[in-house]
Design an enzyme around this catalytic site. Structure first.
Site, mmCIF file in Angstrom:
data_model
loop_
_atom_site.group_PDB
_atom_site.id
_atom_site.type_symbol
_atom_site.label_atom_id
_atom_site.label_comp_id
_atom_site.label_asym_id
_atom_site.label_seq_id
_atom_site.Cartn_x
_atom_site.Cartn_y
_atom_site.Cartn_z
ATOM 1 N N TYR A 147 0.805 -1.229 0.000
ATOM 2 C CA TYR A 147 0.000 0.000 0.000
ATOM 3 C C TYR A 147 0.835 1.275 0.000
ATOM 4 O O TYR A 147 0.295 2.369 -0.113
ATOM 5 C CB TYR A 147 -0.954 0.015 1.206
ATOM 6 C CG TYR A 147 -2.178 -0.806 0.925
ATOM 7 C CD1 TYR A 147 -2.088 -2.189 0.892
ATOM 8 C CD2 TYR A 147 -3.408 -0.220 0.675
ATOM 9 C CE1 TYR A 147 -3.193 -2.965 0.609
ATOM 10 C CE2 TYR A 147 -4.514 -0.990 0.392
ATOM 11 C CZ TYR A 147 -4.405 -2.359 0.366
ATOM 12 O OH TYR A 147 -5.491 -3.119 0.091
ATOM 13 N N LYS A 217 1.498 -14.657 5.026
ATOM 14 C CA LYS A 217 1.776 -15.554 3.902
ATOM 15 C C LYS A 217 3.291 -15.799 3.873
ATOM 16 O O LYS A 217 3.955 -15.686 2.837
ATOM 17 C CB LYS A 217 1.263 -14.862 2.619
ATOM 18 C CG LYS A 217 1.180 -15.727 1.412
ATOM 19 C CD LYS A 217 0.006 -16.668 1.393
ATOM 20 C CE LYS A 217 0.131 -17.562 0.184
ATOM 21 N NZ LYS A 217 -0.355 -18.911 0.336
ATOM 22 N N ASP A 257 -4.229 -18.020 3.385
ATOM 23 C CA ASP A 257 -5.231 -18.773 2.617
ATOM 24 C C ASP A 257 -5.958 -19.775 3.507
ATOM 25 O O ASP A 257 -7.182 -19.928 3.426
ATOM 26 C CB ASP A 257 -4.614 -19.446 1.382
ATOM 27 C CG ASP A 257 -3.269 -20.076 1.653
ATOM 28 O OD1 ASP A 257 -2.471 -19.470 2.386
ATOM 29 O OD2 ASP A 257 -3.012 -21.179 1.160
ATOM 30 N N ASP A 281 -7.120 -6.259 4.176
ATOM 31 C CA ASP A 281 -8.131 -5.750 3.265
ATOM 32 C C ASP A 281 -9.085 -6.875 2.849
ATOM 33 O O ASP A 281 -10.315 -6.772 2.960
ATOM 34 C CB ASP A 281 -7.410 -5.178 2.030
ATOM 35 C CG ASP A 281 -8.273 -4.224 1.242
ATOM 36 O OD1 ASP A 281 -9.427 -3.988 1.644
ATOM 37 O OD2 ASP A 281 -7.805 -3.713 0.217
#
Ligand code: NAD
Length: 393
Positions: A147, A217, A257, A281
Site C-alpha cells: 500500500y 503468507k 489462505d 483488506d
C-alpha cells in the site's frame, strides 16, 4: 473542550468537542442521522452530564467546492489538535495528485492500526449457517506493505531502470517476462510489525479476549510476511511473557489462505487478528460479508501512542443510492459506537447497539438488510434512524 493524552491514557472532558467530516454522496444522509442518535444516547446514558459538541471540518467534494482543495490543511490540523474524530465516505479525486483522501489522513496522522471489529447481530441474515460464531477484531497494519504505492508501470524508463538494477546488481534471473513486467515493492518493517502486534495484544488483554492470531503468507514471502510472523512472536515473548505464562493470552499464527478457509469452517477459533495491510483488506471484506455486508461494517484508524483516532464508514459514497433515503447508516453508526467505546463512554455505546439489535430482531432495517429477512420491513434511512432513537427511549 479537547480530548488529551495524559500518562498513556486519554483524558476525555464531560463536554467534548469532536471534529467530523460529513462525507460525500450518502455521507450527507448518514452523518446527520448518526450524530442525532449519538447525541440522544449520550444524553440518556449520562442524564445530560456528558455531551458532544460537533465541529464540522471539510474534506472531499464539499471541501473542493468551498475552498478549491480536496483536503484543506485546516482539516488535518483540527484532527491533529482534537485527537478523536469521525468521517463519512469521501469521493476519491481522479488525477489530482492525491491517491486517496483516506490514505492522506492515515499517513499524516500516522494512524497505523486499521481496526475492524466483526460481530453478528441477531436478526441479520447471513450467507453462513452459524454467523453467531463470528466474533473477531481485526488489527490491519495501515502504513506498510504494497500500500505504500511504490510501483512502476511496465515499459516506462523507471521500470527498465529497476529491471537493470535487479538483473545487473542483484543477480536476479527468475523474472519470467522481464521486458513486459510492471514492478512493485513491499516494505514490511520490524517497528511497523511490532507496534501493530503490540496494539493487538494489549487490546485482547484489556477486553479479556483469549487469543491473538498472526495471519501472514510467510511460506511464500519469507522476509516480509515471514518477518511479520517472526517479529510478532518475538515481541509477544519479550513484552507479554507473564501474561502468556499465566494463560491470559495465546499467540498463534496461520497462513492467510488457510485462515480464509477456517473463517468459514471454524470461525469460533479466532478472536483478535493481527495482519498485514493487503491480507487485512481481503479478510475485512470477507468477514463483513459473513455478518451482513458492507452497510453494517464499522472501522477506525488509530495511533495508540499519540491517541489519534479517526472513526469511519468503511463503505464508499454509494453514488447509486445517494439522495434516495435508502442507504444503511449502520456502518457509520457502529463506527460512532466504537468511538464512544474508545472515549470510555461505554454506556452510551451499549444503548445504541442494543437498539440496533432490537430493530434487526423485529426485522426492521434498511432495504439492503430487510430484503433478506423473512417478512422483512424495509425502512428508509431517516425512518431507521428514528426507530433507533425510539427504541432507546
Ligand atoms: P461503495 O462502497 O460506495 O459502493 C459499493 C456498493 O455497495 C454499491 O452498490 C452501494 O450501493 C453499496 N453500498 C455501499 N454502502 C452502502 C450502505 N451504507 N448501505 C447500503 N448499500 C451500500 O464503493 P464504490 O461504488 O466502489 O465507490 C464509490 C466512491 O466511493 C468512489 O469515489 C470511491 O473512491 C469512494 N470510496 C470511498 C471510501 C471511503 O471514503 N472510505 C471507501 C470506498 C470507496
Amino acid at each position: 473542550m479537547k480530548i488529551t493524552k495524559e500518562n498513556d491514557r486519554l483524558a476525555v472532558p464531560a463536554k467534548v468537542t469532536v471534529p467530523f467530516i460529513e462525507g460525500d454522496g450518502v455521507g450527507r444522509e448518514i452523518t446527520p442521522i448518526c450524530r442525532e442518535i449519538v447525541d440522544y444516547a449520550v444524553a440518556k446514558a449520562y442524564s445530560g452530564r456528558r455531551a458532544i459538541e460537533w465541529k464540522e471540518v471539510l474534506a472531499g467534494e464539499k471541501a473542493f467546492n468551498a475552498t478549491g482543495r480536496w483536503l484543506p490543511e485546516e482539516t488535518l490540523e483540527t484532527f491533529r489538535e482534537y485527537l478523536v474524530g469521525i468521517k463519512g465516505p469521501l469521493t476519491t479525486p481522479v488525477g489530482e495528485g492525491i491517491r486517496s483522501l483516506n490514505v492522506a489522513l492515515r499517513q499524516t496522522l500516522d494512524l497505523y492500526v486499521c481496526l475492524r471489529p466483526v460481530r453478528w447481530f441477531r436478526g441479520v441474515e447471513s450467507p453462513v449457517k452459524a454467523p453467531q460464531k463470528v466474533n473477531m477484531v481485526i488489527f490491519r497494519e495501515n502504513t506498510e506493505d504494497i500500500y505504500t504505492g511504490i510501483e512502476w508501470q511496465q515499459g516506462t524508463p523507471e521500470a527498465r531502470k529497476f529491471l537493470q538494477f535487479l538483473t545487473g546488481e542483484m543477480g536476479i534471473k527468475k523474472i519470467r517476462f522481464p521486458e513486459t513486467s510492471s514492478f512493485g515493492v513491499k516494505p514490511v518493517s520490524v517497528e511497523g510489525t511490532e507496534r501493530l502486534v503490540r496494539a493487538a495484544i494489549r487490546y485482547a488483554l484489556k477486553n479479556q479476549l483469549d487469543s491473538v492470531t498472526l495471519v501472514h503468507k510467510g511460506n511464500i514471502m519469507k522476509y516480509t510476511e515471514g518477518g511479520f510472523k517472526n517479529w510478532g512472536y518475538a515481541l509477544a515473548e519479550r513484552e507479554f511473557s507473564e501474561e502468556i505464562a499465566a494463560g491470559k493470552i495465546t499467540i498463534k499464527d496461520v497462513i492467510a489462505d488457510a485462515f480464509l478457509q477456517n473463517t468459514l469452517l471454524t470461525p469460533e477459533k479466532y478472536s483478535v487478528i493481527a495482519t498485514l495491510n493487503l491480507n487485512g483488506d481481503y479478510i475485512s471484506d470477507q468477514l463483513a460479508a459473513m455478518v451482513g455486508g458492507i452497510g453494517i461494517a464499522p472501522g477506525a484508524n488509530i495511533n495508540y501512542e499519540s491517541g489519534h483516532a479517526v472513526f469511519e464508514a468503511t463503505h464508499g459514497t454509494a453514488p447509486d443510492l445517494a439522495g434516495k433515503n435508502t442507504v444503511n447508516p449502520s456502518s457509520l453508526l457502529l463506527s460512532s459506537v466504537m468511538m464512544l467505546e474508545y472515549m470510555g463512554w461505554n454506556e452510551a455505546a451499549t444503548l445504541i447497539t442494543k437498539a440496533m439489535e432490537t430493530s434487526f430482531v423485529n426485522r426492521e432495517a434498511t432495504s439492503d438488510l430487510a430484503r433478506f429477512m423473512p417478512n422483512g420491513k424495509p425502512l428508509g434511512t431517516v425512518q431507521f434512524g428514528e426507530k433507533i432513537i425510539q427504541l432507546m427511549h
